[in-house]
Design a protein around this motif. Structure first.
Motif, PDB file in Angstrom:
ATOM      1  N   TRP A  97       0.810  -1.210   0.000  1.00 56.61           N
ATOM      2  CA  TRP A  97       0.000   0.000   0.000  1.00 56.61           C
ATOM      3  C   TRP A  97       0.847   1.265   0.000  1.00 56.61           C
ATOM      4  CZ3 TRP A  97      -5.511   0.406   1.033  1.00 56.61           C
ATOM      5  CH2 TRP A  97      -6.150  -0.820   0.957  1.00 56.61           C
ATOM      6  N   GLY A  98       1.811   1.355  -0.863  1.00 59.81           N
ATOM      7  CA  GLY A  98       2.629   2.556  -0.978  1.00 59.81           C
ATOM      8  C   GLY A  98       3.801   2.589  -0.020  1.00 59.81           C
ATOM      9  N   ALA A  99       3.874   1.678   0.892  1.00 62.48           N
ATOM     10  CA  ALA A  99       4.997   1.596   1.822  1.00 62.48           C
ATOM     11  C   ALA A  99       5.831   0.370   1.457  1.00 62.48           C
ATOM     12  CB  ALA A  99       4.500   1.495   3.259  1.00 62.48           C
ATOM     13  N   LYS A 100       6.944   0.216   2.144  1.00 58.01           N
ATOM     14  CA  LYS A 100       7.799  -0.937   1.899  1.00 58.01           C
ATOM     15  C   LYS A 100       8.141  -1.596   3.226  1.00 58.01           C
ATOM     16  CE  LYS A 100       9.917   1.026  -2.178  1.00 58.01           C
ATOM     17  NZ  LYS A 100      11.133   1.607  -2.745  1.00 58.01           N
ATOM     18  N   LEU A 101       8.056  -2.908   3.231  1.00 58.24           N
ATOM     19  CA  LEU A 101       8.471  -3.721   4.373  1.00 58.24           C
ATOM     20  C   LEU A 101       9.644  -4.578   3.952  1.00 58.24           C
ATOM     21  CD1 LEU A 101       5.155  -5.255   5.734  1.00 58.24           C
ATOM     22  CD2 LEU A 101       6.567  -3.606   6.872  1.00 58.24           C
ATOM     23  N   ARG A 102      10.440  -4.957   4.902  1.00 57.52           N
ATOM     24  CA  ARG A 102      11.463  -5.938   4.608  1.00 57.52           C
ATOM     25  C   ARG A 102      10.766  -7.270   4.319  1.00 57.52           C
ATOM     26  NH1 ARG A 102      17.113  -7.084   7.623  1.00 57.52           N
ATOM     27  NH2 ARG A 102      17.603  -8.847   6.307  1.00 57.52           N
ATOM     28  N   GLY A 103      11.302  -8.068   3.425  1.00 57.24           N
ATOM     29  CA  GLY A 103      10.663  -9.313   3.018  1.00 57.24           C
ATOM     30  C   GLY A 103      10.437 -10.270   4.176  1.00 57.24           C
ATOM     31  N   SER A 104      11.410 -10.371   5.075  1.00 58.21           N
ATOM     32  CA  SER A 104      11.243 -11.282   6.215  1.00 58.21           C
ATOM     33  C   SER A 104      10.137 -10.807   7.141  1.00 58.21           C
ATOM     34  CB  SER A 104      12.556 -11.416   6.984  1.00 58.21           C
ATOM     35  OG  SER A 104      12.996 -10.147   7.431  1.00 58.21           O
ATOM     36  N   HIS A 105       9.977  -9.498   7.298  1.00 56.10           N
ATOM     37  CA  HIS A 105       8.897  -8.966   8.136  1.00 56.10           C
ATOM     38  C   HIS A 105       7.539  -9.217   7.483  1.00 56.10           C
ATOM     39  CE1 HIS A 105      11.854  -5.933  10.133  1.00 56.10           C
ATOM     40  NE2 HIS A 105      12.118  -7.193  10.428  1.00 56.10           N
ATOM     41  N   ALA A 106       7.471  -9.118   6.165  1.00 54.19           N
ATOM     42  CA  ALA A 106       6.222  -9.408   5.459  1.00 54.19           C
ATOM     43  C   ALA A 106       5.847 -10.880   5.617  1.00 54.19           C
ATOM     44  CB  ALA A 106       6.353  -9.044   3.986  1.00 54.19           C
ATOM     45  N   ALA A 107       6.836 -11.769   5.543  1.00 50.48           N
ATOM     46  CA  ALA A 107       6.563 -13.194   5.719  1.00 50.48           C
ATOM     47  C   ALA A 107       6.039 -13.470   7.122  1.00 50.48           C
ATOM     48  CB  ALA A 107       7.828 -14.010   5.448  1.00 50.48           C
ATOM     49  N   ILE A 108       6.622 -12.837   8.121  1.00 48.51           N
ATOM     50  CA  ILE A 108       6.161 -13.009   9.498  1.00 48.51           C
ATOM     51  C   ILE A 108       4.736 -12.486   9.649  1.00 48.51           C
ATOM     52  CG2 ILE A 108       6.510 -12.225  11.873  1.00 48.51           C
ATOM     53  CD1 ILE A 108       9.542 -12.342  11.267  1.00 48.51           C
ATOM     54  N   ASP A 109       4.461 -11.329   9.059  1.00 48.41           N
ATOM     55  CA  ASP A 109       3.119 -10.753   9.152  1.00 48.41           C
ATOM     56  C   ASP A 109       2.066 -11.656   8.504  1.00 48.41           C
ATOM     57  OD1 ASP A 109       4.110  -8.580  10.472  1.00 48.41           O
ATOM     58  OD2 ASP A 109       4.053  -7.221   8.748  1.00 48.41           O
ATOM     59  N   VAL A 110       2.431 -12.363   7.461  1.00 53.12           N
ATOM     60  CA  VAL A 110       1.481 -13.240   6.777  1.00 53.12           C
ATOM     61  C   VAL A 110       1.309 -14.557   7.536  1.00 53.12           C
ATOM     62  CG1 VAL A 110       1.144 -14.611   4.690  1.00 53.12           C
ATOM     63  CG2 VAL A 110       1.842 -12.235   4.513  1.00 53.12           C
ATOM     64  N   LEU A 111       2.414 -15.143   7.992  1.00 56.61           N
ATOM     65  CA  LEU A 111       2.367 -16.495   8.551  1.00 56.61           C
ATOM     66  C   LEU A 111       2.058 -16.555  10.046  1.00 56.61           C
ATOM     67  CD1 LEU A 111       5.354 -18.098   6.644  1.00 56.61           C
ATOM     68  CD2 LEU A 111       2.912 -18.321   6.167  1.00 56.61           C
ATOM     69  N   LEU A 112       2.346 -15.504  10.796  1.00 52.30           N
ATOM     70  CA  LEU A 112       2.156 -15.554  12.240  1.00 52.30           C
ATOM     71  C   LEU A 112       0.698 -15.785  12.652  1.00 52.30           C
ATOM     72  CD1 LEU A 112       3.618 -15.418  14.945  1.00 52.30           C
ATOM     73  CD2 LEU A 112       3.197 -12.960  14.954  1.00 52.30           C
ATOM     74  N   PRO A 113      -0.288 -15.079  12.082  1.00 50.45           N
ATOM     75  CA  PRO A 113      -1.670 -15.373  12.492  1.00 50.45           C
ATOM     76  C   PRO A 113      -2.108 -16.794  12.149  1.00 50.45           C
ATOM     77  CG  PRO A 113      -1.568 -13.285  11.306  1.00 50.45           C
ATOM     78  CD  PRO A 113      -0.228 -13.920  11.175  1.00 50.45           C
ATOM     79  N   LEU A 114      -1.691 -17.283  10.986  1.00 52.00           N
ATOM     80  CA  LEU A 114      -2.059 -18.654  10.615  1.00 52.00           C
ATOM     81  C   LEU A 114      -1.405 -19.672  11.544  1.00 52.00           C
ATOM     82  CD1 LEU A 114      -1.758 -18.374   6.743  1.00 52.00           C
ATOM     83  CD2 LEU A 114      -3.852 -18.540   8.080  1.00 52.00           C
ATOM     84  N   ALA A 115      -0.153 -19.441  11.898  1.00 52.49           N
ATOM     85  CA  ALA A 115       0.538 -20.352  12.811  1.00 52.49           C
ATOM     86  C   ALA A 115      -0.093 -20.310  14.197  1.00 52.49           C
ATOM     87  CB  ALA A 115       2.021 -20.001  12.887  1.00 52.49           C
ATOM     88  N   ALA A 116      -0.448 -19.115  14.664  1.00 48.44           N
ATOM     89  CA  ALA A 116      -1.060 -18.996  15.991  1.00 48.44           C
ATOM     90  C   ALA A 116      -2.388 -19.740  16.050  1.00 48.44           C
ATOM     91  CB  ALA A 116      -1.251 -17.523  16.340  1.00 48.44           C
ATOM     92  N   VAL A 117      -3.202 -19.598  15.021  1.00 50.45           N
ATOM     93  CA  VAL A 117      -4.502 -20.276  15.008  1.00 50.45           C
ATOM     94  C   VAL A 117      -4.320 -21.788  14.877  1.00 50.45           C
ATOM     95  CG1 VAL A 117      -6.595 -20.554  13.634  1.00 50.45           C
ATOM     96  CG2 VAL A 117      -5.772 -18.277  14.172  1.00 50.45           C
ATOM     97  N   SER A 118      -3.436 -22.212  13.998  1.00 49.44           N
ATOM     98  CA  SER A 118      -3.242 -23.654  13.782  1.00 49.44           C
ATOM     99  C   SER A 118      -2.690 -24.349  15.019  1.00 49.44           C
ATOM    100  CB  SER A 118      -2.288 -23.878  12.605  1.00 49.44           C
ATOM    101  OG  SER A 118      -2.847 -23.367  11.430  1.00 49.44           O
ATOM    102  N   PHE A 119      -1.634 -23.803  15.586  1.00 43.49           N
ATOM    103  CA  PHE A 119      -1.034 -24.442  16.757  1.00 43.49           C
ATOM    104  C   PHE A 119      -1.870 -24.214  18.017  1.00 43.49           C
ATOM    105  CE2 PHE A 119       2.923 -23.748  14.118  1.00 43.49           C
ATOM    106  CZ  PHE A 119       2.891 -25.028  13.605  1.00 43.49           C
ATOM    107  N   GLY A 120      -2.603 -23.100  18.078  1.00 42.21           N
ATOM    108  CA  GLY A 120      -3.519 -22.884  19.197  1.00 42.21           C
ATOM    109  C   GLY A 120      -4.648 -23.895  19.194  1.00 42.21           C
ATOM    110  N   LEU A 121      -5.213 -24.179  18.014  1.00 40.66           N
ATOM    111  CA  LEU A 121      -6.248 -25.201  17.922  1.00 40.66           C
ATOM    112  C   LEU A 121      -5.697 -26.566  18.313  1.00 40.66           C
ATOM    113  CD1 LEU A 121      -9.234 -25.840  16.666  1.00 40.66           C
ATOM    114  CD2 LEU A 121      -7.808 -26.914  14.935  1.00 40.66           C
ATOM    115  N   THR A 122      -4.466 -26.845  17.907  1.00 36.37           N
ATOM    116  CA  THR A 122      -3.848 -28.119  18.271  1.00 36.37           C
ATOM    117  C   THR A 122      -3.697 -28.232  19.784  1.00 36.37           C
ATOM    118  OG1 THR A 122      -2.669 -28.159  16.166  1.00 36.37           O
ATOM    119  CG2 THR A 122      -1.834 -29.590  17.914  1.00 36.37           C
ATOM    120  N   ALA A 123      -3.242 -27.164  20.426  1.00 34.91           N
ATOM    121  CA  ALA A 123      -3.069 -27.183  21.883  1.00 34.91           C
ATOM    122  C   ALA A 123      -4.414 -27.340  22.592  1.00 34.91           C
ATOM    123  CB  ALA A 123      -2.375 -25.909  22.346  1.00 34.91           C
TER     124      ALA A 123
END
Length: 137
Positions: A97-123
């Motif tokens: 959206w007109g800004a720039k993120l570092r690629g690793s930070h973008a990957a964390i922003d995308v994958l962290l919610p999915l990982a939290a929900v997946s592993f939280g459901l497992t727990a």
């Protein structure tokens, strides 16, 4: 006088790396699989789990099909970049959206919610199974 060091040789990407998509799909599949394994104990929950699984299948297949169409019918003036390694993608910048993120930070922003929900459901499911095993006489 303050001088900020800015690296100008980083590539700028406007789409996620395919391995990030693969990790996201893996986390969604993990969520659905653990829901079936840990919570499918009675016949009345199977319909709900089936509908949630169908929703996840559509959520995975629709963007995949659209990306295949987009790559096949690319406009002639768009650059045809070759495959990029994950390391280069993470070291580069990602346009958001007109800004720039570092690629690793973008990957964390995308994958962290999915990982939290997946592993939280497992727990939660593991706790559910343990409590149910102790509650039965």
């Amino acid at each position: 006088m303050k001088q900020d060091l800015v690296a100008h040789n980083h590539r700028v990407f406007d789409e996620l790396h395919p391995k990030i998509y693969g990790a996201a799909v893996g986390l969604v599949v993990w969520f659905a699989f653990m829901a079936w394994v840990l919570f499918d104990r009675s016949s009345d929950i199977s319909l709900s789990l089936g509908l949630v699984t169908l929703l996840f299948v559509v959520a995975i297949l629709l963007p995949w099909a659209l990306s295949r169409l987009w790559r096949r019918y690319r406009m002639p003036y768009e650059p045809h970049l070759g495959p990029t390694s994950l390391h280069d993608w993470e070291a580069g910048e990602f346009k958001v959206w007109g800004a720039k993120l570092r690629g690793s930070h973008a990957a964390i922003d995308v994958l962290l919610p999915l990982a939290a929900v997946s592993f939280g459901l497992t727990a939660i499911g593991i706790v559910f199974v343990i409590v149910r095993a102790w509650a039965l006489p």
